[in-house]
Design an enzyme around this catalytic site. Structure first.
Site, PDB file in Angstrom:
ATOM      1  N   GLY A   1       0.837  -1.190   0.000  1.00 28.43           N
ATOM      2  CA  GLY A   1       0.000   0.000   0.000  1.00 28.43           C
ATOM      3  C   GLY A   1       0.873   1.243   0.000  1.00 28.43           C
ATOM      4  O   GLY A   1       2.009   1.199   0.486  1.00 28.43           O
TER       5      GLY A   1
ATOM      6  N   GLN B   1       2.845   9.980   1.445  1.00 24.11           N
ATOM      7  CA  GLN B   1       4.118   9.251   1.480  1.00 24.11           C
ATOM      8  C   GLN B   1       5.017   9.599   0.291  1.00 24.11           C
ATOM      9  O   GLN B   1       6.222   9.354   0.332  1.00 24.11           O
ATOM     10  CB  GLN B   1       3.875   7.738   1.493  1.00 24.11           C
ATOM     11  CG  GLN B   1       3.220   7.243   2.775  1.00 24.11           C
ATOM     12  CD  GLN B   1       3.080   5.740   2.760  1.00 24.11           C
ATOM     13  OE1 GLN B   1       2.134   5.203   2.207  1.00 24.11           O
ATOM     14  NE2 GLN B   1       4.036   5.040   3.350  1.00 24.11           N
TER      15      GLN B   1
ATOM     16  N   CYS C   1       5.388  -0.222   7.368  1.00 23.67           N
ATOM     17  CA  CYS C   1       5.080   0.952   6.554  1.00 23.67           C
ATOM     18  C   CYS C   1       6.316   1.351   5.766  1.00 23.67           C
ATOM     19  O   CYS C   1       7.411   1.384   6.326  1.00 23.67           O
ATOM     20  CB  CYS C   1       4.638   2.088   7.479  1.00 23.67           C
ATOM     21  SG  CYS C   1       4.167   3.585   6.606  1.00 23.67           S
ATOM     22  N   LEU C   2       6.135   1.647   4.480  1.00 28.71           N
ATOM     23  CA  LEU C   2       7.280   2.051   3.657  1.00 28.71           C
ATOM     24  C   LEU C   2       7.907   3.349   4.172  1.00 28.71           C
ATOM     25  O   LEU C   2       9.054   3.635   3.866  1.00 28.71           O
ATOM     26  CB  LEU C   2       6.854   2.213   2.189  1.00 28.71           C
ATOM     27  CG  LEU C   2       6.490   0.920   1.444  1.00 28.71           C
ATOM     28  CD1 LEU C   2       6.018   1.243   0.033  1.00 28.71           C
ATOM     29  CD2 LEU C   2       7.669  -0.049   1.400  1.00 28.71           C
TER      30      LEU C   2
ATOM     31  N   HIS D   1      -4.982   1.196   7.136  1.00 28.96           N
ATOM     32  CA  HIS D   1      -3.645   1.781   7.315  1.00 28.96           C
ATOM     33  C   HIS D   1      -3.452   2.974   6.369  1.00 28.96           C
ATOM     34  O   HIS D   1      -2.959   4.032   6.776  1.00 28.96           O
ATOM     35  CB  HIS D   1      -2.601   0.685   7.068  1.00 28.96           C
ATOM     36  CG  HIS D   1      -1.177   1.121   7.123  1.00 28.96           C
ATOM     37  ND1 HIS D   1      -0.276   0.634   8.050  1.00 28.96           N
ATOM     38  CD2 HIS D   1      -0.473   1.993   6.364  1.00 28.96           C
ATOM     39  CE1 HIS D   1       0.906   1.198   7.854  1.00 28.96           C
ATOM     40  NE2 HIS D   1       0.822   2.024   6.828  1.00 28.96           N
ATOM     41  N   GLU D   2      -3.859   2.807   5.115  1.00 25.99           N
ATOM     42  CA  GLU D   2      -3.657   3.876   4.123  1.00 25.99           C
ATOM     43  C   GLU D   2      -4.587   5.068   4.379  1.00 25.99           C
ATOM     44  O   GLU D   2      -4.170   6.219   4.214  1.00 25.99           O
ATOM     45  CB  GLU D   2      -3.857   3.338   2.700  1.00 25.99           C
ATOM     46  CG  GLU D   2      -2.922   2.195   2.308  1.00 25.99           C
ATOM     47  CD  GLU D   2      -1.455   2.447   2.596  1.00 25.99           C
ATOM     48  OE1 GLU D   2      -0.994   3.589   2.463  1.00 25.99           O
ATOM     49  OE2 GLU D   2      -0.760   1.493   2.977  1.00 25.99           O
TER      50      GLU D   2
ATOM     51  N   HIS E   1      -3.099   7.307   6.801  1.00 30.74           N
ATOM     52  CA  HIS E   1      -2.069   8.193   6.229  1.00 30.74           C
ATOM     53  C   HIS E   1      -2.685   9.508   5.736  1.00 30.74           C
ATOM     54  O   HIS E   1      -2.065  10.566   5.823  1.00 30.74           O
ATOM     55  CB  HIS E   1      -1.379   7.524   5.037  1.00 30.74           C
ATOM     56  CG  HIS E   1      -0.202   6.659   5.399  1.00 30.74           C
ATOM     57  ND1 HIS E   1       0.916   7.155   6.021  1.00 30.74           N
ATOM     58  CD2 HIS E   1       0.040   5.341   5.205  1.00 30.74           C
ATOM     59  CE1 HIS E   1       1.810   6.161   6.199  1.00 30.74           C
ATOM     60  NE2 HIS E   1       1.288   5.051   5.722  1.00 30.74           N
TER      61      HIS E   1
HETATM   62 NI    NI Z   1       2.151   3.173   5.716  1.00 32.17          NI
END
Ligand code: NI
Length: 164
Positions: A44, A49, A88-89, A130-131, A134
């Site tokens: 994701g 991000q 998470c990236l 999760h997204e 963000h």
């Molecule tokens: Ni994330």
């Protein structure tokens, strides 16, 4: 390839703006986000991000197609809450168990500006939640106890100092 912002960057803490224009630029952005997500082995990736403070994210969970969500909102959640180890990236290399509803109903818009609604379960429901966090400036570590959060940040910072 888009650069992925990491913990400490203020953009990750911004509340994102609603998208009103569905044009080629938006499509190009979504495609670039999917490429960057794949290149980083992520499942994701949300607008902030990659430095875009707009309400969109992409995801691609195992045995599914890549998906694009514009202006997503969770309109229903199951009573059942389950744990899942999240990463998470934007906080690479650290993981922690987070409790969230097992199933959700999401409303969003497609790249063509068409509204759609889906019921998601398991890992897809997890990624979507999760997204969407963000897009509100919320990271998965915010769901942990203060003690756990501090511990994970310490591990992350140690890892980063070794890498750089
Ligand atoms: Ni994330």
């Amino acid at each position: 390839m888009l650069d992925i912002l990491t913990l400490g960057n203020e953009t990750l803490r911004k509340k994102c703006a609603t998208i009103a224009v569905f044009d080629k630029k938006l499509e190009d952005l979504a495609v670039a986000m999917i490429d960057s997500m794949h290149a980083n082995d992520g499942i994701g990736l949300a607008g902030p991000q990659v430095g875009v403070e707009k309400r969109l994210f992409v995801c691609h969970v195992p045995e599914d197609e890549p998906r694009i969500f514009i202006n997503p909102d969770i309109i229903g959640t199951s009573q059942e809450i389950s744990p899942y180890e999240e990463g998470c990236l934007s906080i690479p290399g650290v993981y922690s168990e987070v409790m969230r509803p097992e199933s959700i109903t999401v409303q969003a818009w497609s790249l063509e500006g068409k509204p759609f609604k889906i019921d998601a379960h398991g890992i897809l429901a997890r990624v979507i939640q999760h997204e969407i966090d963000h897009l509100k400036g919320v990271l998965f570590i915010d769901h942990l106890t203060e003690k756990k959060r501090q511990r994970i940040i310490t591990v992350y910072e140690k890892r980063q100092s070794k890498i750089s």
